[in-house]
Write a protein that holds these residues in place. Structure first.
Motif, PDB file in Angstrom:
ATOM      1  N   GLU A  84       0.830  -1.202   0.000  1.00 40.01           N
ATOM      2  CA  GLU A  84       0.000   0.000   0.000  1.00 40.01           C
ATOM      3  C   GLU A  84       0.867   1.256   0.000  1.00 40.01           C
ATOM      4  OE1 GLU A  84      -2.503  -0.631   3.397  1.00 40.01           O
ATOM      5  OE2 GLU A  84      -4.024  -1.674   2.210  1.00 40.01           O
ATOM      6  N   ARG A  85       1.952   1.226   0.777  1.00 41.37           N
ATOM      7  CA  ARG A  85       2.874   2.378   0.780  1.00 41.37           C
ATOM      8  C   ARG A  85       3.467   2.588  -0.609  1.00 41.37           C
ATOM      9  NH1 ARG A  85       6.590   1.603   6.092  1.00 41.37           N
ATOM     10  NH2 ARG A  85       4.990   2.019   7.643  1.00 41.37           N
ATOM     11  N   LYS A  86       3.907   1.476  -1.218  1.00 42.50           N
ATOM     12  CA  LYS A  86       4.517   1.569  -2.539  1.00 42.50           C
ATOM     13  C   LYS A  86       3.498   2.081  -3.551  1.00 42.50           C
ATOM     14  CE  LYS A  86       7.464  -0.966  -5.689  1.00 42.50           C
ATOM     15  NZ  LYS A  86       8.168  -2.209  -5.950  1.00 42.50           N
ATOM     16  N   GLN A  87       2.252   1.618  -3.434  1.00 40.27           N
ATOM     17  CA  GLN A  87       1.204   2.070  -4.338  1.00 40.27           C
ATOM     18  C   GLN A  87       0.971   3.567  -4.174  1.00 40.27           C
ATOM     19  OE1 GLN A  87      -2.546   0.062  -4.006  1.00 40.27           O
ATOM     20  NE2 GLN A  87      -3.460   1.224  -5.660  1.00 40.27           N
ATOM     21  N   CYS A  88       0.962   4.061  -2.936  1.00 40.57           N
ATOM     22  CA  CYS A  88       0.784   5.499  -2.702  1.00 40.57           C
ATOM     23  C   CYS A  88       1.918   6.289  -3.346  1.00 40.57           C
ATOM     24  CB  CYS A  88       0.716   5.794  -1.207  1.00 40.57           C
ATOM     25  SG  CYS A  88      -0.834   5.319  -0.454  1.00 40.57           S
ATOM     26  N   THR A  89       3.130   5.779  -3.214  1.00 41.89           N
ATOM     27  CA  THR A  89       4.289   6.437  -3.817  1.00 41.89           C
ATOM     28  C   THR A  89       4.149   6.468  -5.338  1.00 41.89           C
ATOM     29  OG1 THR A  89       5.695   5.680  -2.003  1.00 41.89           O
ATOM     30  CG2 THR A  89       6.805   6.369  -4.017  1.00 41.89           C
ATOM     31  N   LEU A  90       3.743   5.327  -5.906  1.00 39.53           N
ATOM     32  CA  LEU A  90       3.573   5.268  -7.361  1.00 39.53           C
ATOM     33  C   LEU A  90       2.457   6.191  -7.833  1.00 39.53           C
ATOM     34  CD1 LEU A  90       3.989   1.449  -8.048  1.00 39.53           C
ATOM     35  CD2 LEU A  90       5.559   3.279  -8.710  1.00 39.53           C
ATOM     36  N   GLU A  91       1.368   6.243  -7.083  1.00 40.43           N
ATOM     37  CA  GLU A  91       0.264   7.123  -7.463  1.00 40.43           C
ATOM     38  C   GLU A  91       0.696   8.584  -7.405  1.00 40.43           C
ATOM     39  OE1 GLU A  91      -2.843   5.914  -4.810  1.00 40.43           O
ATOM     40  OE2 GLU A  91      -3.437   4.235  -6.088  1.00 40.43           O
ATOM     41  N   SER A  92       1.479   8.917  -6.401  1.00 42.99           N
ATOM     42  CA  SER A  92       1.978  10.283  -6.283  1.00 42.99           C
ATOM     43  C   SER A  92       2.896  10.613  -7.460  1.00 42.99           C
ATOM     44  CB  SER A  92       2.729  10.434  -4.955  1.00 42.99           C
ATOM     45  OG  SER A  92       3.377  11.672  -4.889  1.00 42.99           O
ATOM     46  N   GLU A  93       3.794   9.695  -7.776  1.00 45.33           N
ATOM     47  CA  GLU A  93       4.710   9.896  -8.894  1.00 45.33           C
ATOM     48  C   GLU A  93       3.936  10.000 -10.205  1.00 45.33           C
ATOM     49  OE1 GLU A  93       8.362  10.482 -10.778  1.00 45.33           O
ATOM     50  OE2 GLU A  93       7.901  10.470  -8.648  1.00 45.33           O
ATOM     51  N   LEU A  94       2.918   9.179 -10.351  1.00 45.71           N
ATOM     52  CA  LEU A  94       2.091   9.218 -11.553  1.00 45.71           C
ATOM     53  C   LEU A  94       1.396  10.571 -11.679  1.00 45.71           C
ATOM     54  CD1 LEU A  94       0.853   7.818 -14.017  1.00 45.71           C
ATOM     55  CD2 LEU A  94      -0.918   6.911 -12.500  1.00 45.71           C
ATOM     56  N   ALA A  95       0.876  11.094 -10.584  1.00 45.32           N
ATOM     57  CA  ALA A  95       0.209  12.393 -10.611  1.00 45.32           C
ATOM     58  C   ALA A  95       1.194  13.493 -11.018  1.00 45.32           C
ATOM     59  CB  ALA A  95      -0.406  12.703  -9.252  1.00 45.32           C
ATOM     60  N   LYS A  96       2.408  13.448 -10.459  1.00 44.44           N
ATOM     61  CA  LYS A  96       3.417  14.449 -10.811  1.00 44.44           C
ATOM     62  C   LYS A  96       3.770  14.366 -12.292  1.00 44.44           C
ATOM     63  CE  LYS A  96       5.651  14.513  -6.285  1.00 44.44           C
ATOM     64  NZ  LYS A  96       6.850  14.077  -5.547  1.00 44.44           N
ATOM     65  N   LEU A  97       3.969  13.128 -12.771  1.00 46.32           N
ATOM     66  CA  LEU A  97       4.334  12.954 -14.176  1.00 46.32           C
ATOM     67  C   LEU A  97       3.194  13.365 -15.108  1.00 46.32           C
ATOM     68  CD1 LEU A  97       6.289   9.582 -14.030  1.00 46.32           C
ATOM     69  CD2 LEU A  97       7.233  11.844 -14.498  1.00 46.32           C
ATOM     70  N   SER A  98       1.979  13.072 -14.714  1.00 46.05           N
ATOM     71  CA  SER A  98       0.833  13.477 -15.529  1.00 46.05           C
ATOM     72  C   SER A  98       0.740  14.996 -15.617  1.00 46.05           C
ATOM     73  CB  SER A  98      -0.466  12.908 -14.944  1.00 46.05           C
ATOM     74  OG  SER A  98      -0.475  11.518 -15.038  1.00 46.05           O
ATOM     75  N   GLU A  99       0.955  15.656 -14.487  1.00 47.24           N
ATOM     76  CA  GLU A  99       0.918  17.121 -14.475  1.00 47.24           C
ATOM     77  C   GLU A  99       2.036  17.685 -15.358  1.00 47.24           C
ATOM     78  OE1 GLU A  99       1.414  20.828 -11.348  1.00 47.24           O
ATOM     79  OE2 GLU A  99       0.935  18.846 -10.570  1.00 47.24           O
ATOM     80  N   GLU A 100       3.226  17.125 -15.226  1.00 52.40           N
ATOM     81  CA  GLU A 100       4.355  17.596 -16.020  1.00 52.40           C
ATOM     82  C   GLU A 100       4.105  17.333 -17.507  1.00 52.40           C
ATOM     83  OE1 GLU A 100       9.192  17.033 -16.352  1.00 52.40           O
ATOM     84  OE2 GLU A 100       8.126  16.201 -14.623  1.00 52.40           O
ATOM     85  N   ASN A 101       3.549  16.180 -17.801  1.00 50.68           N
ATOM     86  CA  ASN A 101       3.224  15.839 -19.185  1.00 50.68           C
ATOM     87  C   ASN A 101       2.229  16.836 -19.756  1.00 50.68           C
ATOM     88  OD1 ASN A 101       3.109  14.448 -21.580  1.00 50.68           O
ATOM     89  ND2 ASN A 101       1.882  12.764 -20.801  1.00 50.68           N
ATOM     90  N   SER A 102       1.238  17.188 -18.980  1.00 47.82           N
ATOM     91  CA  SER A 102       0.234  18.156 -19.417  1.00 47.82           C
ATOM     92  C   SER A 102       0.879  19.513 -19.707  1.00 47.82           C
ATOM     93  CB  SER A 102      -0.844  18.282 -18.344  1.00 47.82           C
ATOM     94  OG  SER A 102      -1.802  19.217 -18.718  1.00 47.82           O
ATOM     95  N   LEU A 109       2.252  22.737 -27.839  1.00 44.03           N
ATOM     96  CA  LEU A 109       1.162  23.308 -28.616  1.00 44.03           C
ATOM     97  C   LEU A 109       1.449  24.767 -28.969  1.00 44.03           C
ATOM     98  CD1 LEU A 109      -1.757  23.087 -29.741  1.00 44.03           C
ATOM     99  CD2 LEU A 109      -2.526  23.853 -27.484  1.00 44.03           C
ATOM    100  N   HIS A 110       1.892  25.550 -27.986  1.00 46.34           N
ATOM    101  CA  HIS A 110       2.183  26.959 -28.249  1.00 46.34           C
ATOM    102  C   HIS A 110       3.416  27.141 -29.124  1.00 46.34           C
ATOM    103  CE1 HIS A 110      -0.969  28.979 -26.055  1.00 46.34           C
ATOM    104  NE2 HIS A 110      -0.893  27.998 -25.151  1.00 46.34           N
ATOM    105  N   LEU A 111       4.400  26.288 -28.973  1.00 52.45           N
ATOM    106  CA  LEU A 111       5.566  26.363 -29.849  1.00 52.45           C
ATOM    107  C   LEU A 111       5.181  26.072 -31.297  1.00 52.45           C
ATOM    108  CD1 LEU A 111       8.276  24.636 -27.628  1.00 52.45           C
ATOM    109  CD2 LEU A 111       8.198  27.043 -28.296  1.00 52.45           C
ATOM    110  N   LYS A 112       4.323  25.076 -31.493  1.00 55.40           N
ATOM    111  CA  LYS A 112       3.858  24.768 -32.850  1.00 55.40           C
ATOM    112  C   LYS A 112       3.086  25.948 -33.437  1.00 55.40           C
ATOM    113  CE  LYS A 112       3.331  19.742 -32.701  1.00 55.40           C
ATOM    114  NZ  LYS A 112       2.338  18.648 -32.713  1.00 55.40           N
ATOM    115  N   ARG A 113       2.224  26.574 -32.623  1.00 59.49           N
ATOM    116  CA  ARG A 113       1.459  27.730 -33.109  1.00 59.49           C
ATOM    117  C   ARG A 113       2.380  28.867 -33.511  1.00 59.49           C
ATOM    118  NH1 ARG A 113      -3.457  28.212 -28.737  1.00 59.49           N
ATOM    119  NH2 ARG A 113      -4.586  26.368 -29.436  1.00 59.49           N
TER     120      ARG A 113
END
Length: 118
Positions: A84-102, A109-113
């Motif tokens: 469960e601890r490892k899953q929480c860590t992975l979920e946190s990392e996933l959220a950070k990476l998703s935000e960074e990806n966004s 998108l703006h560079l292409k424009r």
């Protein structure tokens, strides 16, 4: 490039989080089974002590089984906690990476424009 590798890392983390959900379900199922077996053994022991009595060797065997069940249950609970601890860590990392990806997608998108306007 870098965005693609981040996206693939995010997908890998999502896959790991899903796999951990499945393995936690297995831990929980085994823990429930062990608790049920322990309850049945304790009930048998209580019934025998109340009526017929239990011989010393038989009682020793029953107590050994109870100890082993408790030990296995303890290990499973510990492993579940670590998972469960490892899953929480992975979920946190996933959220950070998703935000960074966004953010990176927004920048691309703006560079292409800007390039298409020139």
């Amino acid at each position: 490039g870098e965005g693609a590798s981040r996206a693939s890392l995010a997908e890998t983390l999502a896959t790991l989080a899903t796999a951990m959900d499945v393995s936690l379900e297995g831990f929980e199922a085994r823990a429930r089974d062990a608790e049920e077996r322990l309850s049945r053994i304790e009930a048998k022991l209580a019934n025998r002590q109340g009526g017929q009595g239990v011989g010393g060797e038989k009682l020793k065997d029953i107590l050994t089984v109870l100890y082993d069940v408790r030990k296995v249950l303890g290990k499973e609970m510990h492993e579940k906690m670590l998972s469960e601890r490892k899953q929480c860590t992975l979920e946190s990392e996933l959220a950070k990476l998703s935000e960074e990806n966004s953010k990176l997608r927004y920048q691309v998108l703006h560079l292409k424009r800007n390039l298409s306007e020139k």
